[in-house]
Every structure is written in structure tokens, then in C-alpha cells.
Design a protein around this motif. Sequence first.
Motif, PDB file in Angstrom:
ATOM      1  N   ALA A  30       0.791  -1.238   0.000  1.00  0.00           N
ATOM      2  CA  ALA A  30       0.000   0.000   0.000  1.00  0.00           C
ATOM      3  C   ALA A  30       0.817   1.279   0.000  1.00  0.00           C
ATOM      4  O   ALA A  30       0.355   2.312  -0.474  1.00  0.00           O
ATOM      5  N   TYR A  37       6.868  -1.160   4.520  1.00  0.00           N
ATOM      6  CA  TYR A  37       6.489  -2.243   3.587  1.00  0.00           C
ATOM      7  C   TYR A  37       7.512  -2.366   2.452  1.00  0.00           C
ATOM      8  O   TYR A  37       7.837  -3.463   2.006  1.00  0.00           O
ATOM      9  N   GLU A  69      -5.730  -3.334  -0.330  1.00  0.00           N
ATOM     10  CA  GLU A  69      -5.200  -4.587   0.233  1.00  0.00           C
ATOM     11  C   GLU A  69      -6.168  -5.755   0.026  1.00  0.00           C
ATOM     12  O   GLU A  69      -5.759  -6.870  -0.256  1.00  0.00           O
ATOM     13  N   SER A  87      -1.410  -5.559   5.629  1.00  0.00           N
ATOM     14  CA  SER A  87      -1.870  -5.625   7.020  1.00  0.00           C
ATOM     15  C   SER A  87      -2.925  -6.721   7.132  1.00  0.00           C
ATOM     16  O   SER A  87      -3.459  -7.192   6.121  1.00  0.00           O
ATOM     17  N   ASN A 142       2.883  -3.815  10.462  1.00  0.00           N
ATOM     18  CA  ASN A 142       2.438  -2.461  10.134  1.00  0.00           C
ATOM     19  C   ASN A 142       2.721  -1.548  11.335  1.00  0.00           C
ATOM     20  O   ASN A 142       3.299  -0.494  11.195  1.00  0.00           O
ATOM     21  N   ARG A 145      -1.348   1.402  15.970  1.00  0.00           N
ATOM     22  CA  ARG A 145      -2.081   2.467  15.283  1.00  0.00           C
ATOM     23  C   ARG A 145      -2.368   3.644  16.223  1.00  0.00           C
ATOM     24  O   ARG A 145      -2.667   3.430  17.403  1.00  0.00           O
ATOM     25  N   ARG A 166     -12.052   7.593   9.239  1.00  0.00           N
ATOM     26  CA  ARG A 166     -11.890   6.478   8.300  1.00  0.00           C
ATOM     27  C   ARG A 166     -11.262   5.302   9.059  1.00  0.00           C
ATOM     28  O   ARG A 166     -10.305   5.480   9.832  1.00  0.00           O
ATOM     29  N   MET A 168     -10.252   0.861   8.623  1.00  0.00           N
ATOM     30  CA  MET A 168     -10.135  -0.227   7.655  1.00  0.00           C
ATOM     31  C   MET A 168     -11.485  -0.946   7.571  1.00  0.00           C
ATOM     32  O   MET A 168     -12.347  -0.761   8.448  1.00  0.00           O
ATOM     33  N   PHE A 189      -7.783   2.122   1.608  1.00  0.00           N
ATOM     34  CA  PHE A 189      -6.718   3.087   1.858  1.00  0.00           C
ATOM     35  C   PHE A 189      -6.429   4.016   0.673  1.00  0.00           C
ATOM     36  O   PHE A 189      -6.187   5.217   0.883  1.00  0.00           O
ATOM     37  N   ASN A 206      -3.634   5.146  11.970  1.00  0.00           N
ATOM     38  CA  ASN A 206      -2.620   4.321  11.310  1.00  0.00           C
ATOM     39  C   ASN A 206      -1.320   4.395  12.098  1.00  0.00           C
ATOM     40  O   ASN A 206      -1.125   5.326  12.881  1.00  0.00           O
TER      41      ASN A 206
HETATM   42  O1  PAF Z   1      -5.013   1.753   7.035  1.00  0.00           O
HETATM   43  C1  PAF Z   1      -4.778   0.805   6.271  1.00  0.00           C
HETATM   44  O2  PAF Z   1      -5.581   0.440   5.406  1.00  0.00           O
HETATM   45  C2  PAF Z   1      -3.469   0.061   6.442  1.00  0.00           C
HETATM   46  O3  PAF Z   1      -2.914   0.331   7.682  1.00  0.00           O
HETATM   47  C3  PAF Z   1      -2.446   0.357   5.328  1.00  0.00           C
HETATM   48  C4  PAF Z   1      -2.081   1.804   5.306  1.00  0.00           C
HETATM   49  C5  PAF Z   1      -3.046  -0.031   3.965  1.00  0.00           C
HETATM   50  C6  PAF Z   1      -1.176  -0.421   5.547  1.00  0.00           C
HETATM   51  O4  PAF Z   1      -1.353  -1.767   5.711  1.00  0.00           O
END
Ligand code: PAF
Length: 322
Positions: A30, A37, A69, A87, A142, A145, A166, A168, A189, A206
Motif C-alpha cells: 500500500a 512495507y 489490500e 496488514s 504495520n 495504530r 476512516r 479499515m 486506503f 494508522n
Molecule cells: O489503514 C490501512 O488500510 C493500512 O494500515 C495500510 C495503510 C493499507 C497499511 O497496511
Amino acid sequence: MKNILQPLALAALLAASGAQAQTVLKIGYATSQTSHYGVGSTVFCDEIDKGTQGRYKCQQFPNSALGGEREQIEAVQLGTQDLVNTSTGPLGNFVPEVKIVDIPFLFRDYDHARKVMDGPIGQDLQKKMEAKGLINLAWTENGFRHMTNSKRAIVQANDANGLKMRTMENKVHMDGYKTFGILPTPMPFPELFTALQQGTVDGQENPIPVILSSKFSQVQKHLSLTGHVYSPAALILSPAVWNKLSADDKKVFMEAGKKAAAAQRKKVNDDENNGIAQLEKDGMQVVKQVNGESFRKAVAPAYAGYAKEFGADKIAAIQAVK
Ligand code: PAF
């Protein structure tokens, strides 16, 4: 005699010219190539290149170039993409047992989280993934957060009340965050930066390496070091590739996965240690002394639901790892 000599001569010619069959694997993630990453993925790619004498190489696709993702995990499962460094956020949609590691305030700190992921519990989850057509070469990372937003400093759980954030696409996260009074807005994302810029959402959460590499300081004023959930990551290979590897190459890939995880975790450590000062320099107001107890208290009722879904004993087994 002629029939034997010809292939031998051809083999000698190929060896002399150094030519050999080469497979190029597509790996996606991502964030940028200089992010955690990218660091982990680059180590993996260098190691498989070295370990297979150049028979396997990678083409890297950072910055969500192959999609969100969730889409990338699906592509790896189908075999249309070779690898993803992702993640666990959307992984539970493919392997429900993995969702347990996304419970807020489950892990005490990085040592605890890494010990669990590398130990029998993490290995058991890797087997569950394999059964669903996802070869998890290693648990990468990752990070813990933290919350950012454009409205106000968050010191205690109450301060988050009413903020549109926002998240996930992960129900375990969303159930937990609702107890803080947050209005969770799940979104892939790749859409996030624009949503923050346009004010479609007030904030997001995050790890520091993501906040840094995605330049969220340009669109968010407040950062609170809430560390409200650990976000594990996985380096996943498609079975379409894995099943074609020789036993020796499988070892090379597994070893490369371990080295990638170590490098990625080191980058997370480095960003946690140096990145906050950078974000302050970039203009963010950082709350370092968050009232963690107020968040833990708020989320406690959600644990009844988690216990029902995953088993209180399974949660306790993770918490008991020293
Ligand atoms: O927030 C997310 O979706 C994830 O933490 C990310 C930034 C895609 C990294 O895995």
C-alpha cells in the motif's frame, strides 16, 4: 551418439553464456518503496534473487498500484498476483480466525505482539491461511495504530466522541472504535488522502510509518499516540507459485520472508523513534501523554462480543504470552 551430444552441447552453451530460466514475481503493497512495507519487500526480493542465483526476481508495485489490500489478497489467492505485503485489516474476510489479532488493546507492546505472531499462535494462524490458499511466508508488521484528525487534540476517549474517522474494512476494529464514540467510516486506503483533504472524514488511524510515508501531516493537524490497536502484517505468496517451487527454493523463500520481517520491524522501530519529531517539524500537534486507561475502560464492553466470537480462552491465551 549425435542425439546425446546435441543436448549436452546446448547445456554447455547455456551454462557458458550464463543464461537460465528466470521468473519475475509481482509484489504489491500500500505504501511507498521507502516505507516499512517497501523496506521489507526489498529485502525479500534481494534474498530470493541471491538465494536462487537470479532464477527468481521481483517487480515491485508500491503505493497501492495493484489496488487496495483486499483486492490484492484476492488476486494472490486467485494466482493473478504473486505476492502481497499487507496488514491483517482485510485478511479476516478470507480467514476469519485471523480477526482475533485485530482486537484493540490486545497486545501490551511490540515485544508482546512479535512474540505472539512468531510463536505457536501465529504459526497456527499461518496454517489456517494456507488452508484458504494463502501462503504466509512471515508475519511482517504495520505497527501500533494512532489517531490523527483535523478537529482537536485527543487526550482521552471522550475527546474522540463524534469524530468521523476512516477505518479499515474491519468489523473488529469498528466495534471497538464505536465504544470511543467515534463514527467509523470504512474505506479502502487508496481513497484516504483525498477524503482527508476534502474533509469527507475528520480523521483516520494508522501507525507512524504510514502517517509519515503517506504525508498525512499535509492534511491533518492533530496526532495522538493512542496505540489503540496493533496492526500485524503478512507477506503472502500465491499457492500458484509456491506449488511450483523445489524444496530448496521453498527454504530460500521462507528464509527470505524471515529476513524481510526483521527488516520491516526494524523500520517500524526507527520510524516510531524518529518519525514523531519529524511530524512535529511538519506542523502536527502531537499528544504524547494519552490517557490510555480511559480508552481501555471504554472498550471493555466490546470484549464480551470478542469473547463470543473468538472464545475468551483464545483471547486469554494471547494476553498470557510473556
Ligand atoms: O489503514 C490501512 O488500510 C493500512 O494500515 C495500510 C495503510 C493499507 C497499511 O497496511
